[in-house]
Motif scaffolding. Structure first.
Motif, mmCIF file in Angstrom:
data_model
loop_
_atom_site.group_PDB
_atom_site.id
_atom_site.type_symbol
_atom_site.label_atom_id
_atom_site.label_comp_id
_atom_site.label_asym_id
_atom_site.label_seq_id
_atom_site.Cartn_x
_atom_site.Cartn_y
_atom_site.Cartn_z
ATOM 1 N N VAL A 47 -3.041 -20.014 -15.924
ATOM 2 C CA VAL A 47 -1.930 -19.567 -15.018
ATOM 3 C C VAL A 47 -1.374 -20.728 -14.265
ATOM 4 N N CYS A 48 -2.553 -20.873 -13.011
ATOM 5 C CA CYS A 48 -1.749 -22.336 -11.906
ATOM 6 C C CYS A 48 -1.950 -23.326 -12.257
ATOM 7 N N PHE A 49 -2.718 -23.347 -13.799
ATOM 8 C CA PHE A 49 -2.580 -24.643 -14.624
ATOM 9 C C PHE A 49 -0.910 -24.482 -14.828
ATOM 10 N N LEU A 50 -0.480 -24.209 -15.719
ATOM 11 C CA LEU A 50 0.786 -23.558 -16.047
ATOM 12 C C LEU A 50 1.776 -23.834 -15.075
ATOM 13 N N LEU A 51 1.373 -23.155 -14.155
ATOM 14 C CA LEU A 51 3.187 -23.028 -13.359
ATOM 15 C C LEU A 51 2.865 -24.543 -12.399
ATOM 16 N N MET A 52 1.733 -25.328 -12.148
ATOM 17 C CA MET A 52 1.851 -26.327 -11.529
ATOM 18 C C MET A 52 1.841 -27.447 -12.781
ATOM 19 N N ASN A 53 2.022 -27.652 -13.559
ATOM 20 C CA ASN A 53 1.790 -28.713 -14.466
ATOM 21 C C ASN A 53 3.449 -28.307 -15.622
ATOM 22 N N GLY A 54 3.641 -27.145 -16.097
ATOM 23 C CA GLY A 54 4.269 -27.057 -17.146
ATOM 24 C C GLY A 54 3.652 -26.499 -18.782
ATOM 25 N N GLU A 55 1.612 -26.792 -18.810
ATOM 26 C CA GLU A 55 2.103 -26.571 -19.860
ATOM 27 C C GLU A 55 0.370 -25.922 -19.601
ATOM 28 N N LEU A 56 0.092 -25.197 -20.473
ATOM 29 C CA LEU A 56 -1.381 -24.493 -20.329
ATOM 30 C C LEU A 56 -2.717 -25.693 -20.980
ATOM 31 N N PRO A 57 -3.332 -25.726 -20.258
ATOM 32 C CA PRO A 57 -4.719 -26.432 -20.509
ATOM 33 C C PRO A 57 -5.513 -26.460 -21.829
ATOM 34 N N ASN A 58 -5.842 -27.624 -21.838
ATOM 35 C CA ASN A 58 -6.728 -27.608 -23.325
ATOM 36 C C ASN A 58 -8.253 -27.166 -22.897
ATOM 37 N N GLY A 59 -9.500 -27.401 -23.049
ATOM 38 C CA GLY A 59 -10.105 -26.470 -23.139
ATOM 39 C C GLY A 59 -10.872 -27.739 -21.682
ATOM 40 N N ALA A 60 -10.492 -29.211 -21.693
ATOM 41 C CA ALA A 60 -11.350 -30.230 -20.874
ATOM 42 C C ALA A 60 -10.535 -30.171 -19.611
ATOM 43 N N GLN A 61 -9.036 -30.073 -19.892
ATOM 44 C CA GLN A 61 -7.902 -30.142 -18.475
ATOM 45 C C GLN A 61 -8.660 -29.215 -17.671
ATOM 46 N N LYS A 62 -9.375 -27.707 -18.580
ATOM 47 C CA LYS A 62 -9.435 -26.438 -18.218
ATOM 48 C C LYS A 62 -10.714 -26.313 -16.939
ATOM 49 N N LYS A 63 -11.331 -27.170 -17.047
ATOM 50 C CA LYS A 63 -12.525 -27.744 -17.491
ATOM 51 C C LYS A 63 -12.687 -28.073 -15.587
ATOM 52 N N SER A 64 -12.100 -29.363 -15.867
ATOM 53 C CA SER A 64 -11.412 -29.795 -14.394
ATOM 54 C C SER A 64 -10.524 -29.401 -13.533
ATOM 55 N N PHE A 65 -9.727 -28.810 -14.000
ATOM 56 C CA PHE A 65 -9.238 -27.946 -12.830
ATOM 57 C C PHE A 65 -10.110 -27.014 -12.071
ATOM 58 N N ASP A 66 -10.723 -26.258 -12.327
ATOM 59 C CA ASP A 66 -11.765 -25.460 -12.232
ATOM 60 C C ASP A 66 -12.680 -25.760 -11.169
ATOM 61 N N ASN A 67 -12.958 -27.155 -11.883
ATOM 62 C CA ASN A 67 -14.573 -27.719 -11.012
ATOM 63 C C ASN A 67 -13.671 -27.972 -9.739
ATOM 64 N N THR A 68 -12.041 -28.638 -9.645
ATOM 65 C CA THR A 68 -11.559 -29.483 -8.325
ATOM 66 C C THR A 68 -11.253 -27.859 -7.806
ATOM 67 N N VAL A 69 -10.814 -27.573 -8.467
ATOM 68 C CA VAL A 69 -10.333 -26.020 -7.014
ATOM 69 C C VAL A 69 -11.474 -25.242 -6.435
ATOM 70 N N THR A 70 -12.824 -25.217 -7.516
ATOM 71 C CA THR A 70 -14.410 -25.127 -6.748
ATOM 72 C C THR A 70 -14.377 -25.814 -5.723
ATOM 73 N N GLY A 71 -13.842 -27.222 -6.003
ATOM 74 C CA GLY A 71 -14.767 -27.962 -4.667
ATOM 75 C C GLY A 71 -14.158 -28.346 -3.496
ATOM 76 N N HIS A 72 -12.864 -26.810 -3.710
ATOM 77 C CA HIS A 72 -11.972 -27.147 -2.252
ATOM 78 C C HIS A 72 -11.912 -25.251 -1.579
ATOM 79 N N THR A 73 -12.560 -24.940 -1.991
ATOM 80 C CA THR A 73 -13.128 -23.156 -1.824
ATOM 81 C C THR A 73 -13.528 -22.955 0.021
#
Ligand code: SDX
Length: 394
Positions: free
Chosen positions: A50-76
């Motif tokens: 949902v964060c990806f959707l709100l920020m980018n306007g579309e729901l992520p596909n599998g690869a986009q979700k993985k990359s988004f999750d990894n980027t968030v994890t890298g800044h916790t």
């Protein structure tokens, strides 16, 4: 009486009159994030989707979700100096007072965030906020109860990581219950954004001056704290504790209807909804799920809330005024069942709404037409007059 300036209702037009992020139909009780019904998002997605959707306007596909999750994890993680910021507060400071201070203090650590003209910097600030808010929120709780801070863990998902930072101690291992973590994840989805509410408008107005995103989010946190807004979940649980049992519901309904009594039913009514707040329905379902998982079917406050809702919804005063339960009515009960103290409810709301605030801020800042919001007024003061020297004043 005096010169009346024309009132410009569009005073926020430069900051928040149009947006493509969230749609609410208050009469029908409809809430869409980027066109998707909240009911489907709550059931089929996780919070970072949902964060990806709100920020980018579309729901992520599998690869986009993985990359988004990894980027968030890298800044916790937060800067170790920021952890020392907490020690300046009294232990019994309200967590929202701490959140306002610590989130605003992020401006002192990320100088690149000052350059809001750079899209890459804006995106990095958004990731830092989404990633660090759970850490900052959990640290506010740990500081309040005198326990050591718990570092984020990259092997846990967003909600599990937050629960681990909240409830783990060095003394024993803590394993987040996946059912409860999923319930918390859904609570975050339900609170993620909500069109131009008071705190979002605050973030947009602050942002319209060019202030850095951390300062703007800190302004939003300050506004959300109010009991008429995000503070209603804490106020609602306190109200239910005060009512105590069914026998006193009538007394509080009467008080809520009494024009001379400032008391209002916390968790009821809304500036926009004239029907059920769809989030309240989903929150009630989540409440059932969590209480079932914990074997707390007879939770007295939940039963009291169900009874209070039933009586209020059958009362002429509430029917006439189209007052229904809002997102805050059940959220306190379910968070309490998750082991979260009432003083932390609005901080959790803050953690969830940060993505909505930063998405709305980004939308405004990236609009080349936006200008600083400059409210006008209907002047009702004294007409022009001359100063009389003090010696001659009566
Ligand atoms: C949130 O804006 C958002 O989107 C906010 C939010 C979000 O996600 O960002 O949805 C989150 O803030 C939800 C609201 C949480 N607040 C509360 O639950 C506090 C209790 N609710 C009230 O304070 C009130 O309902 C407000 C502040 C939410 C709205 O206030 P309004 O705009 O005055 O409500 P209204 O115009 O619909 O009121 C109509 C009448 C008035 O009485 P009359 O003058 O017609 O006689 O209903 C009365 C109000 O006094 N009324 C209530 C009431 N809410 C409104 N009476 C008793 N109890 C209540 N809860």
């Amino acid at each position: 009486k005096g010169g009346i300036f024309t009132y410009d209702p569009g005073y926020l037009s430069t900051a928040s009159s149009s947006s493509g992020i969230t749609f609410i139909d208050g009469d029908k009780g409809i809430l869409l994030y980027r066109g998707y019904p909240i009911e489907q998002l709550a059931e089929k997605c996780d919070f970072l989707e949902v964060c990806f959707l709100l920020m980018n306007g579309e729901l992520p596909n599998g690869a986009q979700k993985k990359s988004f999750d990894n980027t968030v994890t890298g800044h916790t993680m937060v800067h170790e100096q920021l952890a020392r910021f907490y020690t300046g507060f009294r232990r019994d400071a309200h967590p929202m007072a701490v959140m306002i201070g610590v989130v605003g203090a992020l401006s002192a650590f990320y100088h690149d965030a000052m350059d809001i003209s750079d899209a890459a910097h804006r995106e990095l600030s958004a990731f830092r906020l989404i990633a660090k808010l759970p850490t900052i929120t959990a640290m506010a709780y740990k500081y309040n109860i005198g326990q050591p801070f718990v570092y984020p863990r990259n092997d846990l998902n967003y909600a599990q990581n937050f629960m681990h930072m909240m409830f783990a101690t060095p003394a024993e291992e803590y394993k987040p219950n996946p059912v409860l973590a999923r319930a918390l994840d859904r609570i975050l989805i339900l609170h993620a954004d909500h069109e131009q509410n008071a705190s979002t408008s605050t973030v947009r107005l602050a942002g319209s001056s060019g202030a850095n995103p951390f300062a703007c989010i800190s302004a939003g946190i300050a506004c959300l704290w109010g009991p008429a807004h995000g503070g209603a979940n804490e106020a609602c649980l306190n109200m239910l504790e005060e009512i105590g049992d069914d026998s006193r519901i009538g007394e509080y309904i009467a008080r809520a209807k009494d024009k001379d009594d400032p008391f209002r039913l916390s968790g009821f009514g809304h500036r926009v909804y004239r029907n059920f707040d769809p989030r309240a329905t989903l929150m009630r379902e989540t409440c059932h799920e969590v209480l079932d998982e914990l074997g707390l079917h007879d939770d007295r406050l939940f039963k009291l809330a169900l009874k209070l809702e039933k009586i209020a919804l059958e009362d002429e005063y509430f029917i006439e005024r189209k007052l229904y339960p809002n997102v805050d009515f059940y959220s306190g009960i379910v968070q309490r069942a998750l082991g979260i103290p009432a003083s932390m409810f609005t901080a959790i709301f803050t953690m969830a709404r940060t993505v909505g605030w930063i998405a709305q801020w980004s939308e405004m800042i990236s609009d080349p037409e936006y200008k600083i919001g400059r409210p006008r007024q209907l002047y009702t003061g004294a007409v022009t007059r001359d100063v009389v020297p003090i010696a001659s004043r009566k």
